[in-house]
Design an enzyme around this catalytic site. Structure first.
Site, PDB file in Angstrom:
ATOM      1  N   THR A  27       0.863  -1.185   0.000  1.00  9.89           N
ATOM      2  CA  THR A  27       0.000   0.000   0.000  1.00  9.89           C
ATOM      3  C   THR A  27       0.895   1.229   0.000  1.00  9.89           C
ATOM      4  O   THR A  27       2.109   1.142   0.186  1.00  9.89           O
ATOM      5  CB  THR A  27      -0.886   0.060   1.254  1.00  9.89           C
ATOM      6  OG1 THR A  27      -0.067   0.365   2.391  1.00  9.89           O
ATOM      7  CG2 THR A  27      -1.612  -1.252   1.491  1.00  9.89           C
ATOM      8  N   ALA A  56       3.464  -0.721   4.734  1.00  9.62           N
ATOM      9  CA  ALA A  56       2.857   0.549   5.136  1.00  9.62           C
ATOM     10  C   ALA A  56       3.925   1.627   4.995  1.00  9.62           C
ATOM     11  O   ALA A  56       4.988   1.541   5.632  1.00  9.62           O
ATOM     12  CB  ALA A  56       2.347   0.468   6.567  1.00  9.62           C
ATOM     13  N   ILE A  82       7.669  -1.769   6.959  1.00 14.19           N
ATOM     14  CA  ILE A  82       7.745  -0.322   6.794  1.00 14.19           C
ATOM     15  C   ILE A  82       8.364   0.012   5.440  1.00 14.19           C
ATOM     16  O   ILE A  82       9.448  -0.463   5.103  1.00 14.19           O
ATOM     17  CB  ILE A  82       8.582   0.313   7.929  1.00 14.19           C
ATOM     18  CG1 ILE A  82       7.953   0.001   9.285  1.00 14.19           C
ATOM     19  CG2 ILE A  82       8.697   1.823   7.716  1.00 14.19           C
ATOM     20  CD1 ILE A  82       6.513   0.461   9.448  1.00 14.19           C
ATOM     21  N   LYS A  83       7.657   0.830   4.680  1.00 19.27           N
ATOM     22  CA  LYS A  83       8.144   1.214   3.354  1.00 19.27           C
ATOM     23  C   LYS A  83       8.767   2.615   3.431  1.00 19.27           C
ATOM     24  O   LYS A  83       8.124   3.565   3.883  1.00 19.27           O
ATOM     25  CB  LYS A  83       7.001   1.203   2.336  1.00 19.27           C
ATOM     26  CG  LYS A  83       7.475   1.352   0.888  1.00 19.27           C
ATOM     27  CD  LYS A  83       6.325   1.636  -0.069  1.00 19.27           C
ATOM     28  CE  LYS A  83       5.441   0.462  -0.282  1.00 19.27           C
ATOM     29  NZ  LYS A  83       4.464   0.713  -1.385  1.00 19.27           N
ATOM     30  N   VAL A  84      10.017   2.707   2.995  1.00 22.87           N
ATOM     31  CA  VAL A  84      10.729   3.991   3.006  1.00 22.87           C
ATOM     32  C   VAL A  84      11.295   4.252   1.617  1.00 22.87           C
ATOM     33  O   VAL A  84      11.551   3.321   0.853  1.00 22.87           O
ATOM     34  CB  VAL A  84      11.872   4.013   4.048  1.00 22.87           C
ATOM     35  CG1 VAL A  84      11.354   3.663   5.439  1.00 22.87           C
ATOM     36  CG2 VAL A  84      13.006   3.078   3.646  1.00 22.87           C
TER      37      VAL A  84
END
Length: 216
Positions: A27, A56, A82-84
Protein backbone atom coordinates in the site's frame (compact mmCIF):
# COMPACT_ATOMS: atom_id res chain seq x y z
CA UNK A 1 7.48 -16.31 -7.13
CA UNK A 2 5.33 -14.63 -4.52
CA UNK A 3 2.47 -12.38 -5.58
CA UNK A 4 1.56 -9.32 -3.55
CA UNK A 5 -1.60 -7.32 -4.23
CA UNK A 6 -0.97 -3.62 -4.85
CA UNK A 7 -4.06 -1.90 -3.46
CA UNK A 8 -5.56 -0.44 -0.32
CA UNK A 9 -9.13 -1.40 -1.24
CA UNK A 10 -10.12 -3.80 1.52
CA UNK A 11 -12.96 -5.45 -0.41
CA UNK A 12 -10.69 -6.04 -3.39
CA UNK A 13 -8.15 -7.64 -1.07
CA UNK A 14 -10.85 -9.93 0.33
CA UNK A 15 -11.84 -10.94 -3.20
CA UNK A 16 -8.36 -11.86 -4.41
CA UNK A 17 -7.23 -13.36 -1.10
CA UNK A 18 -10.05 -15.88 -1.53
CA UNK A 19 -8.25 -17.19 -4.64
CA UNK A 20 -5.53 -18.53 -2.34
CA UNK A 21 -2.67 -16.97 -4.32
CA UNK A 22 -1.92 -13.70 -2.48
CA UNK A 23 1.23 -13.72 -0.36
CA UNK A 24 1.23 -10.11 0.82
CA UNK A 25 -0.02 -6.58 0.12
CA UNK A 26 1.67 -3.31 -0.77
CA UNK A 27 0.00 0.00 0.00
CA UNK A 28 1.00 3.63 -0.03
CA UNK A 29 -0.51 6.80 1.48
CA UNK A 30 -1.94 7.83 -1.89
CA UNK A 31 -3.85 4.56 -2.27
CA UNK A 32 -5.28 4.83 1.23
CA UNK A 33 -6.07 8.54 0.88
CA UNK A 34 -8.29 7.70 -2.11
CA UNK A 35 -10.33 5.41 0.14
CA UNK A 36 -11.01 8.29 2.53
CA UNK A 37 -10.26 6.09 5.55
CA UNK A 38 -7.86 6.24 8.50
CA UNK A 39 -4.48 4.83 7.49
CA UNK A 40 -3.91 2.69 10.60
CA UNK A 41 -7.40 1.21 10.47
CA UNK A 42 -6.95 0.13 6.86
CA UNK A 43 -3.59 -1.49 7.61
CA UNK A 44 -5.10 -3.41 10.54
CA UNK A 45 -7.96 -4.67 8.36
CA UNK A 46 -5.59 -5.79 5.64
CA UNK A 47 -3.44 -7.66 8.17
CA UNK A 48 -6.53 -9.54 9.30
CA UNK A 49 -7.21 -10.69 5.73
CA UNK A 50 -3.76 -11.59 4.36
CA UNK A 51 -1.22 -13.55 6.37
CA UNK A 52 1.93 -12.11 4.84
CA UNK A 53 4.00 -8.93 4.63
CA UNK A 54 1.86 -5.78 4.51
CA UNK A 55 3.80 -2.70 3.40
CA UNK A 56 2.86 0.55 5.14
CA UNK A 57 4.68 3.62 3.84
CA UNK A 58 5.94 6.47 5.98
CA UNK A 59 5.68 10.06 4.76
CA UNK A 60 8.52 11.74 6.67
CA UNK A 61 11.57 12.71 4.62
CA UNK A 62 14.16 12.56 7.41
CA UNK A 63 15.40 9.39 9.11
CA UNK A 64 14.27 10.31 12.66
CA UNK A 65 10.81 11.15 11.31
CA UNK A 66 10.60 7.88 9.38
CA UNK A 67 11.62 5.90 12.45
CA UNK A 68 9.11 7.75 14.63
CA UNK A 69 6.30 7.06 12.14
CA UNK A 70 7.33 3.41 11.85
CA UNK A 71 7.04 2.62 15.55
CA UNK A 72 3.22 2.82 15.87
CA UNK A 73 2.76 1.10 12.51
CA UNK A 74 4.74 -1.99 13.49
CA UNK A 75 2.63 -2.14 16.65
CA UNK A 76 -0.47 -2.79 14.55
CA UNK A 77 0.57 -6.31 13.56
CA UNK A 78 3.79 -8.38 13.31
CA UNK A 79 3.36 -8.62 9.51
CA UNK A 80 3.62 -4.86 8.95
CA UNK A 81 6.61 -3.92 6.80
CA UNK A 82 7.75 -0.32 6.79
CA UNK A 83 8.14 1.21 3.35
CA UNK A 84 10.73 3.99 3.01
CA UNK A 85 12.06 5.84 -0.07
CA UNK A 86 15.47 5.10 -1.52
CA UNK A 87 17.20 8.26 -0.32
CA UNK A 88 20.14 8.79 2.02
CA UNK A 89 17.68 9.40 4.86
CA UNK A 90 15.74 6.30 3.84
CA UNK A 91 18.91 4.23 4.01
CA UNK A 92 19.68 5.59 7.48
CA UNK A 93 16.19 4.67 8.64
CA UNK A 94 16.47 1.25 7.04
CA UNK A 95 19.63 0.39 8.94
CA UNK A 96 18.16 1.53 12.26
CA UNK A 97 14.86 -0.28 11.77
CA UNK A 98 16.52 -3.45 10.45
CA UNK A 99 18.80 -3.52 13.50
CA UNK A 100 15.63 -3.46 15.62
CA UNK A 101 14.27 -6.48 13.77
CA UNK A 102 11.76 -4.46 11.74
CA UNK A 103 11.28 -5.44 8.10
CA UNK A 104 11.78 -2.58 5.65
CA UNK A 105 10.65 -2.29 2.04
CA UNK A 106 12.86 0.25 0.27
CA UNK A 107 10.83 1.74 -2.54
CA UNK A 108 11.30 4.00 -5.57
CA UNK A 109 14.37 2.12 -6.76
CA UNK A 110 15.46 2.91 -10.32
CA UNK A 111 19.05 1.64 -10.50
CA UNK A 112 21.08 -1.43 -9.59
CA UNK A 113 23.48 0.63 -7.47
CA UNK A 114 20.55 1.92 -5.42
CA UNK A 115 19.46 -1.69 -4.89
CA UNK A 116 22.98 -2.62 -3.78
CA UNK A 117 22.94 0.12 -1.14
CA UNK A 118 19.51 -0.93 0.11
CA UNK A 119 20.70 -4.50 0.58
CA UNK A 120 23.77 -3.34 2.47
CA UNK A 121 21.55 -1.22 4.73
CA UNK A 122 19.55 -4.33 5.64
CA UNK A 123 16.38 -3.93 3.58
CA UNK A 124 14.03 -6.92 3.67
CA UNK A 125 12.65 -5.92 0.25
CA UNK A 126 13.77 -3.72 -2.63
CA UNK A 127 11.04 -2.31 -4.89
CA UNK A 128 12.33 -1.43 -8.38
CA UNK A 129 9.71 0.47 -10.42
CA UNK A 130 9.86 -1.11 -13.86
CA UNK A 131 6.78 0.53 -15.39
CA UNK A 132 8.07 4.03 -14.82
CA UNK A 133 11.35 3.11 -16.54
CA UNK A 134 9.41 1.66 -19.47
CA UNK A 135 7.37 4.87 -19.64
CA UNK A 136 10.48 6.88 -20.44
CA UNK A 137 11.84 4.49 -23.04
CA UNK A 138 14.07 2.30 -20.90
CA UNK A 139 13.62 -1.46 -20.41
CA UNK A 140 12.53 -1.76 -16.81
CA UNK A 141 12.96 -5.53 -16.72
CA UNK A 142 16.68 -5.10 -17.42
CA UNK A 143 16.93 -3.53 -13.98
CA UNK A 144 15.32 -6.59 -12.40
CA UNK A 145 17.77 -8.84 -14.24
CA UNK A 146 20.70 -6.80 -12.92
CA UNK A 147 19.48 -6.76 -9.32
CA UNK A 148 18.73 -10.50 -9.28
CA UNK A 149 22.22 -11.21 -10.62
CA UNK A 150 23.96 -8.85 -8.20
CA UNK A 151 22.14 -10.21 -5.17
CA UNK A 152 22.89 -13.73 -6.35
CA UNK A 153 26.60 -12.91 -6.32
CA UNK A 154 26.51 -12.19 -2.58
CA UNK A 155 24.88 -14.87 -0.41
CA UNK A 156 25.04 -12.56 2.61
CA UNK A 157 22.32 -10.40 1.04
CA UNK A 158 18.87 -11.49 2.15
CA UNK A 159 16.96 -8.66 0.47
CA UNK A 160 14.10 -9.91 -1.71
CA UNK A 161 13.45 -8.36 -5.13
CA UNK A 162 9.90 -7.02 -5.20
CA UNK A 163 8.97 -5.98 -8.75
CA UNK A 164 6.77 -2.86 -8.59
CA UNK A 165 5.05 -0.46 -10.99
CA UNK A 166 3.79 -3.45 -12.96
CA UNK A 167 1.86 -2.43 -16.06
CA UNK A 168 0.64 -5.74 -17.49
CA UNK A 169 0.59 -9.52 -17.13
CA UNK A 170 3.63 -9.78 -19.40
CA UNK A 171 5.65 -7.94 -16.76
CA UNK A 172 4.66 -10.63 -14.26
CA UNK A 173 5.71 -13.40 -16.65
CA UNK A 174 9.07 -11.78 -17.29
CA UNK A 175 9.66 -11.17 -13.57
CA UNK A 176 9.07 -14.85 -12.86
CA UNK A 177 11.39 -15.91 -15.69
CA UNK A 178 14.32 -13.83 -14.42
CA UNK A 179 13.90 -15.09 -10.86
CA UNK A 180 12.41 -12.11 -9.02
CA UNK A 181 11.21 -13.05 -5.54
CA UNK A 182 7.96 -11.10 -5.63
CA UNK A 183 5.74 -9.19 -8.02
CA UNK A 184 3.24 -6.69 -6.63
CA UNK A 185 0.19 -6.57 -8.86
CA UNK A 186 -2.84 -4.25 -9.00
CA UNK A 187 -6.29 -5.86 -9.19
CA UNK A 188 -6.82 -5.23 -12.90
CA UNK A 189 -3.64 -7.15 -13.71
CA UNK A 190 -4.68 -10.02 -11.43
CA UNK A 191 -7.79 -10.25 -13.62
CA UNK A 192 -5.66 -10.21 -16.77
CA UNK A 193 -3.43 -12.98 -15.39
CA UNK A 194 -6.31 -15.38 -14.78
CA UNK A 195 -8.21 -14.64 -18.01
CA UNK A 196 -7.67 -16.32 -21.38
CA UNK A 197 -10.07 -16.49 -24.31
CA UNK A 198 -9.37 -20.18 -24.90
CA UNK A 199 -10.26 -20.93 -21.27
CA UNK A 200 -13.59 -19.17 -21.75
CA UNK A 201 -14.25 -20.93 -25.07
CA UNK A 202 -13.27 -24.30 -23.66
CA UNK A 203 -15.53 -23.90 -20.65
CA UNK A 204 -18.44 -22.86 -22.86
CA UNK A 205 -17.89 -25.91 -25.07
CA UNK A 206 -17.74 -28.28 -22.08
CA UNK A 207 -20.97 -26.86 -20.69
CA UNK A 208 -22.68 -27.10 -24.09
CA UNK A 209 -21.60 -30.72 -24.45
CA UNK A 210 -22.83 -31.48 -20.94
CA UNK A 211 -26.22 -29.91 -21.55
CA UNK A 212 -26.57 -31.77 -24.85
CA UNK A 213 -25.73 -35.07 -23.15
CA UNK A 214 -28.26 -34.40 -20.41
CA UNK A 215 -30.97 -33.73 -22.96
CA UNK A 216 -30.32 -36.85 -25.03
Amino acid sequence: MQIFLDTAEVEAIRTYAAWGVIDGVTTNPSLIAKSGRVFEEVIAEICAIVDGPISAEVTALDAPGMIAQAEPLVGIHPNVTIKVPLTPEGLKATETLANRGIAVNVTLCFSATQALLAAKAGAAFISPFIGRLDDRGERGMALIEDIVEIYGNYPQFTTEVLVASVRNAEHVRQAALVGADICTVPPKIMDAMVTHDLTDKGLAAFLADWEAAQGS
